[in-house]
Write a protein that holds these residues in place. Sequence first.
Motif, PDB file in Angstrom:
ATOM      1  N   CYS A   1      -7.841  -0.525   4.738  1.00 33.08           N
ATOM      2  CA  CYS A   1      -6.402  -0.531   5.345  1.00 33.08           C
ATOM      3  C   CYS A   1      -5.671  -1.755   4.812  1.00 33.08           C
ATOM      4  O   CYS A   1      -6.260  -2.510   4.453  1.00 33.08           O
ATOM      5  CB  CYS A   1      -6.417  -0.465   7.002  1.00 33.08           C
ATOM      6  N   PRO A   2      -4.540  -1.568   5.067  1.00 32.79           N
ATOM      7  CA  PRO A   2      -3.596  -2.641   4.365  1.00 32.79           C
ATOM      8  C   PRO A   2      -3.903  -3.983   5.179  1.00 32.79           C
ATOM      9  O   PRO A   2      -3.874  -4.954   4.117  1.00 32.79           O
ATOM     10  CB  PRO A   2      -1.984  -2.230   4.735  1.00 32.79           C
ATOM     11  N   ASN A   3      -3.994  -4.158   6.189  1.00 32.91           N
ATOM     12  CA  ASN A   3      -4.608  -5.222   6.909  1.00 32.91           C
ATOM     13  C   ASN A   3      -5.848  -5.932   6.209  1.00 32.91           C
ATOM     14  O   ASN A   3      -6.119  -7.129   5.870  1.00 32.91           O
ATOM     15  CB  ASN A   3      -4.823  -5.220   8.422  1.00 32.91           C
ATOM     16  N   CYS A   4      -6.767  -4.981   5.992  1.00 34.83           N
ATOM     17  CA  CYS A   4      -8.238  -5.587   5.530  1.00 34.83           C
ATOM     18  C   CYS A   4      -8.067  -5.743   4.121  1.00 34.83           C
ATOM     19  O   CYS A   4      -8.876  -6.864   3.482  1.00 34.83           O
ATOM     20  CB  CYS A   4      -9.073  -4.207   5.708  1.00 34.83           C
ATOM     21  N   ALA A   5      -7.282  -5.014   3.277  1.00 38.32           N
ATOM     22  CA  ALA A   5      -7.027  -5.172   1.922  1.00 38.32           C
ATOM     23  C   ALA A   5      -6.480  -6.737   1.497  1.00 38.32           C
ATOM     24  O   ALA A   5      -6.794  -7.209   0.779  1.00 38.32           O
ATOM     25  CB  ALA A   5      -6.184  -4.190   1.380  1.00 38.32           C
ATOM     26  N   LYS A   6      -5.832  -7.243   2.485  1.00 41.17           N
ATOM     27  CA  LYS A   6      -5.025  -8.298   2.501  1.00 41.17           C
ATOM     28  C   LYS A   6      -6.035  -9.543   2.265  1.00 41.17           C
ATOM     29  O   LYS A   6      -5.600 -10.556   1.893  1.00 41.17           O
ATOM     30  CB  LYS A   6      -3.910  -8.573   3.570  1.00 41.17           C
ATOM     31  N   GLN A   7      -7.065  -9.444   3.171  1.00 44.66           N
ATOM     32  CA  GLN A   7      -7.861 -10.482   3.415  1.00 44.66           C
ATOM     33  C   GLN A   7      -8.922 -10.824   2.186  1.00 44.66           C
ATOM     34  O   GLN A   7      -9.402  -9.639   1.426  1.00 44.66           O
ATOM     35  CB  GLN A   7      -8.711 -10.125   4.734  1.00 44.66           C
TER      36      GLN A   7
ATOM     37  N   CYS B   1     -10.775   3.322   7.807  1.00 44.05           N
ATOM     38  CA  CYS B   1     -10.935   1.920   6.810  1.00 44.05           C
ATOM     39  C   CYS B   1     -12.325   1.641   7.060  1.00 44.05           C
ATOM     40  O   CYS B   1     -13.049   1.836   8.390  1.00 44.05           O
ATOM     41  CB  CYS B   1     -10.106   0.740   7.721  1.00 44.05           C
TER      42      CYS B   1
END
Length: 129
Positions: A123-129, A84
Amino acid sequence: MLRSHGLRVTPQRLAVAALILPKPMHVTARMVYQTLRETHPAISMNTIYLTLGQFESSGLLQRFEINGTTVFDSNTAAHDHACCSRCKAIIDLSPQQQESPQQPHALARWHIDREQRIWSGLCPNCAKQ
Ligand SMILES: [Zn+2]
Ligand SMILES: [Zn+2]
């Protein structure tokens, strides 16, 4: 484990081994240094570099580069990585998740024994923000 890989057992090697060999993980020399400094105040960055290099030569670790940083990996099986670019998380991609790589035409007459890819992005977490 150290002895079976031809390494003499020293307190520094034991400390590094106990930190990173029990389970698959990705570390940089700096991460190992910062963790071990608390319990082994005499340990130096140079010793950590040397020890990680010796572990790599003995087959206990493999090494790869991400964005100019050397990462040591206690998972020594062949696998790809995803990194990421925001939180710097690195995950292993097991061989079952890989498409079988097409050998590039220019390498048709080569005998390739290693092929490793690094996927980068969010990563999925960072893409959400
Ligand atoms: Zn992330
Ligand atoms: Zn890995």
